[in-house]
Design an enzyme around this catalytic site. Structure first.
Site, mmCIF file in Angstrom:
data_model
loop_
_atom_site.group_PDB
_atom_site.id
_atom_site.type_symbol
_atom_site.label_atom_id
_atom_site.label_comp_id
_atom_site.label_asym_id
_atom_site.label_seq_id
_atom_site.Cartn_x
_atom_site.Cartn_y
_atom_site.Cartn_z
ATOM 1 N N VAL A 141 0.845 -1.191 0.000
ATOM 2 C CA VAL A 141 0.000 0.000 0.000
ATOM 3 C C VAL A 141 0.879 1.239 0.000
ATOM 4 C CG1 VAL A 141 -1.829 1.206 1.243
ATOM 5 C CG2 VAL A 141 -1.700 -1.285 1.347
ATOM 6 N N CYS A 142 0.514 2.225 -0.836
ATOM 7 C CA CYS A 142 1.209 3.506 -0.813
ATOM 8 C C CYS A 142 0.639 4.278 0.372
ATOM 9 C CB CYS A 142 0.963 4.263 -2.114
ATOM 10 S SG CYS A 142 1.725 5.888 -2.114
ATOM 11 N N GLN A 143 1.351 4.247 1.482
ATOM 12 C CA GLN A 143 0.858 4.838 2.722
ATOM 13 C C GLN A 143 1.952 5.728 3.322
ATOM 14 O OE1 GLN A 143 -0.373 1.942 5.680
ATOM 15 N NE2 GLN A 143 -1.879 3.344 6.526
ATOM 16 N N GLN A 162 -7.965 5.526 3.080
ATOM 17 C CA GLN A 162 -7.415 5.466 1.734
ATOM 18 C C GLN A 162 -8.226 4.531 0.834
ATOM 19 O OE1 GLN A 162 -3.249 5.281 1.848
ATOM 20 N NE2 GLN A 162 -3.078 4.716 -0.283
#
Length: 153
Positions: free
Chosen positions: A84-86, A110
């Protein structure tokens, strides 16, 4: 200074009381690896539940945990491996005072509101931007195919 093991039961209790997740527990008895179900609020993902894994570094809370989705999802911010782009969990943004529940709340937010600034799948992001109806349809089909049934409240 490495994590104090007594932090984990406290944070786990906090996450278990939160309505955004269910069935959160250490995976295979390992307090540094949690598994559970995230329950998105918004279409197209709210038709199912998504299995996640949260892995804590031996240096937690000095280093961020890593959140991974184990259930495939059609989403611009989640790659095919479930990463995940977090930004919250990057070394640049991580604060040792950040709690596990905040990481999961950020992840759920998100999923509910895809952010085109947080992209790991440019093709899916482009589709969301240029053909939103097609994106919604694909994401719904993907959710029906892969997501777990939502547990009863």
């Amino acid at each position: 200074r490495a994590a104090l093991p007594h932090l984990f039961p406290q944070e786990l209790k906090e996450v278990r009381r939160w309505e955004g997740a269910r069935d959160v527990r250490p995976r295979d008895g390992n307090v540094r690896r949690w598994t559970g179900l995230l329950l998105p609020n918004n279409p197209p993902y709210n038709a199912g539940a998504f299995r996640f894994e949260l892995t804590f570094s031996p240096n937690h809370p000095l280093e961020p945990p890593c959140a991974t989705l184990r259930t495939p999802i059609y989403h611009p911010s989640v790659d095919l491996g479930g990463r995940v782009c977090q930004p919250l969990t990057t070394h640049a943004h991580w604060e040792p005072t950040t709690r596990a529940i905040q990481v999961l709340q950020d992840l759920l937010l998100q999923l509910d509101s895809p952010d085109l600034q947080r992209v790991l799948r440019p093709d899916v992001a482009r589709e969301l931007q240029e053909r939103p109806e097609q994106f919604q349809r694909r994401a719904e089909e993907h959710t029906q195919l892969h997501a777990e049934p939502r547990p009863d409240p």
